[in-house]
Design a protein around this motif. Structure first.
Motif, PDB file in Angstrom:
ATOM      1  N   GLU A   7       0.930  -1.067  -0.088  1.00 45.32           N
ATOM      2  CA  GLU A   7      -0.027   0.181   0.169  1.00 45.32           C
ATOM      3  C   GLU A   7       0.954   1.130  -0.179  1.00 45.32           C
ATOM      4  O   GLU A   7       1.536   1.500   1.001  1.00 45.32           O
ATOM      5  CB  GLU A   7      -0.966  -0.042   1.252  1.00 45.32           C
ATOM      6  N   THR A   8       0.669   1.945  -0.969  1.00 44.14           N
ATOM      7  CA  THR A   8       1.479   3.216  -1.324  1.00 44.14           C
ATOM      8  C   THR A   8       0.535   4.474  -0.982  1.00 44.14           C
ATOM      9  O   THR A   8       1.160   5.557  -0.743  1.00 44.14           O
ATOM     10  CB  THR A   8       2.355   3.417  -2.276  1.00 44.14           C
ATOM     11  N   PHE A   9      -0.784   4.415  -0.771  1.00 45.26           N
ATOM     12  CA  PHE A   9      -1.681   5.277  -1.088  1.00 45.26           C
ATOM     13  C   PHE A   9      -1.919   6.183  -2.052  1.00 45.26           C
ATOM     14  O   PHE A   9      -2.701   7.080  -2.236  1.00 45.26           O
ATOM     15  CB  PHE A   9      -1.707   6.317   0.353  1.00 45.26           C
ATOM     16  N   ILE A  10      -0.810   6.031  -2.922  1.00 41.85           N
ATOM     17  CA  ILE A  10      -0.734   6.926  -4.142  1.00 41.85           C
ATOM     18  C   ILE A  10      -0.581   6.188  -5.432  1.00 41.85           C
ATOM     19  O   ILE A  10      -0.280   4.985  -5.262  1.00 41.85           O
ATOM     20  CB  ILE A  10       0.276   8.233  -4.333  1.00 41.85           C
ATOM     21  N   LYS A  11      -0.956   6.566  -6.494  1.00 44.80           N
ATOM     22  CA  LYS A  11      -1.099   5.758  -7.866  1.00 44.80           C
ATOM     23  C   LYS A  11       0.297   5.406  -8.214  1.00 44.80           C
ATOM     24  O   LYS A  11       1.244   6.042  -8.188  1.00 44.80           O
ATOM     25  CB  LYS A  11      -1.530   6.436  -9.088  1.00 44.80           C
ATOM     26  N   THR A  12       0.492   3.808  -8.199  1.00 42.17           N
ATOM     27  CA  THR A  12       2.029   3.437  -8.287  1.00 42.17           C
ATOM     28  C   THR A  12       1.900   2.710  -9.726  1.00 42.17           C
ATOM     29  O   THR A  12       0.698   1.798  -9.786  1.00 42.17           O
ATOM     30  CB  THR A  12       2.356   2.544  -7.089  1.00 42.17           C
ATOM     31  N   LYS A  13       2.788   2.801 -10.417  1.00 40.88           N
ATOM     32  CA  LYS A  13       2.652   1.992 -11.871  1.00 40.88           C
ATOM     33  C   LYS A  13       3.636   1.061 -11.715  1.00 40.88           C
ATOM     34  O   LYS A  13       5.061   1.019 -11.373  1.00 40.88           O
ATOM     35  CB  LYS A  13       3.035   3.155 -12.968  1.00 40.88           C
ATOM     36  N   TYR A  14       3.546  -0.216 -12.145  1.00 41.94           N
ATOM     37  CA  TYR A  14       4.299  -1.535 -12.322  1.00 41.94           C
ATOM     38  C   TYR A  14       4.422  -1.672 -13.869  1.00 41.94           C
ATOM     39  O   TYR A  14       3.550  -1.871 -14.686  1.00 41.94           O
ATOM     40  CB  TYR A  14       3.777  -2.729 -11.664  1.00 41.94           C
ATOM     41  N   THR A  15       5.709  -1.951 -14.097  1.00 43.03           N
ATOM     42  CA  THR A  15       6.162  -2.074 -15.501  1.00 43.03           C
ATOM     43  C   THR A  15       7.071  -3.365 -15.710  1.00 43.03           C
ATOM     44  O   THR A  15       7.990  -3.179 -14.759  1.00 43.03           O
ATOM     45  CB  THR A  15       6.941  -1.063 -16.161  1.00 43.03           C
ATOM     46  N   ALA A  46       8.719  -0.640 -10.156  1.00 46.30           N
ATOM     47  CA  ALA A  46       7.324   0.051  -9.487  1.00 46.30           C
ATOM     48  C   ALA A  46       7.692   1.626  -9.310  1.00 46.30           C
ATOM     49  O   ALA A  46       9.041   1.855  -8.681  1.00 46.30           O
ATOM     50  CB  ALA A  46       7.238  -0.720  -8.192  1.00 46.30           C
ATOM     51  N   SER A  47       7.084   2.727  -9.750  1.00 45.40           N
ATOM     52  CA  SER A  47       7.432   3.756  -9.660  1.00 45.40           C
ATOM     53  C   SER A  47       6.159   4.792  -9.238  1.00 45.40           C
ATOM     54  O   SER A  47       4.887   4.160  -9.906  1.00 45.40           O
ATOM     55  CB  SER A  47       7.967   4.398 -10.836  1.00 45.40           C
ATOM     56  N   ASN A  48       6.380   5.786  -8.357  1.00 38.19           N
ATOM     57  CA  ASN A  48       5.204   6.781  -8.231  1.00 38.19           C
ATOM     58  C   ASN A  48       5.932   8.131  -7.826  1.00 38.19           C
ATOM     59  O   ASN A  48       7.181   8.233  -8.280  1.00 38.19           O
ATOM     60  CB  ASN A  48       4.122   6.408  -7.087  1.00 38.19           C
ATOM     61  N   GLN A  49       5.050   9.171  -7.770  1.00 36.96           N
ATOM     62  CA  GLN A  49       5.780  10.404  -7.511  1.00 36.96           C
ATOM     63  C   GLN A  49       6.745  10.432  -6.509  1.00 36.96           C
ATOM     64  O   GLN A  49       7.641  11.435  -6.263  1.00 36.96           O
ATOM     65  CB  GLN A  49       4.461  11.331  -7.177  1.00 36.96           C
ATOM     66  N   LEU A  50       6.764   9.399  -5.225  1.00 36.80           N
ATOM     67  CA  LEU A  50       7.882   9.709  -4.462  1.00 36.80           C
ATOM     68  C   LEU A  50       9.114   8.601  -4.513  1.00 36.80           C
ATOM     69  O   LEU A  50       9.868   8.876  -3.705  1.00 36.80           O
ATOM     70  CB  LEU A  50       7.319   9.336  -3.359  1.00 36.80           C
TER      71      LEU A  50
END
Length: 388
Positions: free
Chosen positions: A142-150, A193-197
């Motif tokens: 759980e990251t609470f913000i949108k997380t992209k997995y590639t 895995a990447s998000n704004q943080l």
């Protein structure tokens, strides 16, 4: 664009960009959970609005005035401490209002955590034609913000890095590569895995398509009786048609259960046969039977292989036991029959116990005994009936 979408989720009245009368700073910030934020709302002087008449809302809930700060006649701030994770991945809605409730400006707050390293990356190929992979988010996920997995992959020695494009909508953390795969050459595969943080990368796995092949379940599964033997059934099936042009040696497993039971019994010693005898069953009982396949050693691969799904259940019933003749006036005959049956049951009990698999020798011995016993039983019944 993201700011406007975030605002529309919470407030019914939003000015268009041409009528915007204020600016919030910072705009759409990404923040770690537990951090604090001071945001400012500055109104255009020509609008004639005073900051001390304005107020703030977060996700539609009015914030207490004790968190405000009057910066100037046209500027009002708000300070938020120890922020929790965003309530939705599209961001929390921080809005500046005029005294009559109109929206002056808005900002989306993305409060969460950077992704942890993805784990449990596994892949399989159905009939060598494609490749599917799945993984698990690291930590709690759980990251609470949108997380992209590639999912990324490349041929080990000379390949160019590519990205998987067909992500499953029905099953999260799964991606499917339908074509253009090489055989006899190992691939390197990993997940980012990447998000704004932040960004995190899984361990790289190396595999050859031939080492991770699975196939369709065996087809043409038939279950039939073994003559009048009330405790046996024969199971037959076809080998995987999709792999008929490949050099491999399949392994099979069978499982079966009673009609009124949910507990399956596994037969694990079938080997590469396409038939098997089930023994030690209940007489006059319906059984459901399934078969699955493991294509082992395709073109010399030394990997263990991957089991297919189970075939659709096939039903069959064992014959009913022949009822004992009643009404005999010779008690000694009944006692002798009872003693004979008891002794035979004790003596051949181990045959029944060891006939549950697919051992040809024990099955043959068991068949011979059952045929002899039934013939003997019928002969005694016939003699008894002729004496009466």
């Amino acid at each position: 664009m993201i700011s406007m979408l975030c605002l529309m989720l919470f407030v019914p009245r939003v000015f268009s960009s041409s009528t915007q009368v204020a600016v919030i700073f910072p705009q759409d910030p990404a923040l770690w959970m537990g951090s604090s934020l001071t945001a400012t709302c500055t109104v255009s002087p020509e609008r004639g609005l005073h900051a001390n008449t304005m107020y703030w809302t977060l996700n539609g809930k009015r914030l207490p005035s004790s968190t405000y700060g009057l910066l100037s006649p046209n500027g009002l701030s708000v300070t938020l401490h120890r922020l929790n994770g965003s309530q939705q991945q599209s961001g929390d809605n921080l809005v500046c209002h005029s005294g009559d409730g109109h929206v002056l400006a808005g900002s989306c707050l993305y409060v969460g955590m950077p992704p942890e390293k993805p784990v449990n990356l596994t892949c399989w190929s159905r009939n060598t034609k494609d490749l599917s992979c799945k993984w698990t988010p690291g930590g709690r996920g759980e990251t609470f913000i949108k997380t992209k997995y590639t999912l990324k992959y490349k041929l080990r020695w000379y390949g160019q890095e590519r990205e998987c494009e067909e992500y499953s909508t029905g099953q999260r953390y799964t991606c499917y590569i339908p074509r253009d795969l090489a055989l006899f050459t190992p691939y390197e595969i990993w997940v980012e895995a990447s998000n704004q943080l932040g960004t995190s990368t899984s361990d790289v796995i190396t595999l050859d398509i031939l080492d991770v092949v699975t196939t369709d379940p065996p087809d043409n599964v038939h279950v039939s009786r073994v003559g009048e033997l009330e405790d046996q059934l024969t199971v037959r099936w076809g080998s995987p048609p999709a792999l008929k042009d490949f050099l491999f040696q399949a392994k099979y497993q069978i499982r079966y259960r009673l009609e009124d039971s949910t507990e399956w019994k596994l037969v694990d010693d079938v080997g590469n046969q396409t038939s098997c005898r089930l023994a030690g069953l209940r007489a006059g009982t319906v059984y459901f039977v399934q078969v699955r396949c493991n294509p082992v050693g395709i073109y010399g691969s030394r990997k263990a292989g991957i089991w297919s799904d189970w075939s659709h259940p096939t039903a069959a019933s064992t014959p009913h036991s022949e009822p004992l003749q009643s009404g005999s006036c010779d008690p000694k005959s009944g006692e002798q029959n009872s003693t004979l049956r008891r002794e035979l049951k004790q003596f051949f009990g181990w045959v029944r116990k060891h006939a549950c698999g697919c051992s040809g020798m024990s099955i043959k011995l068991y068949d011979q005994w059952r045929v002899w016993l039934q013939k003997s039983h019928k002969t005694r019944n016939h003699v008894d009936s002729t004496r009466r």
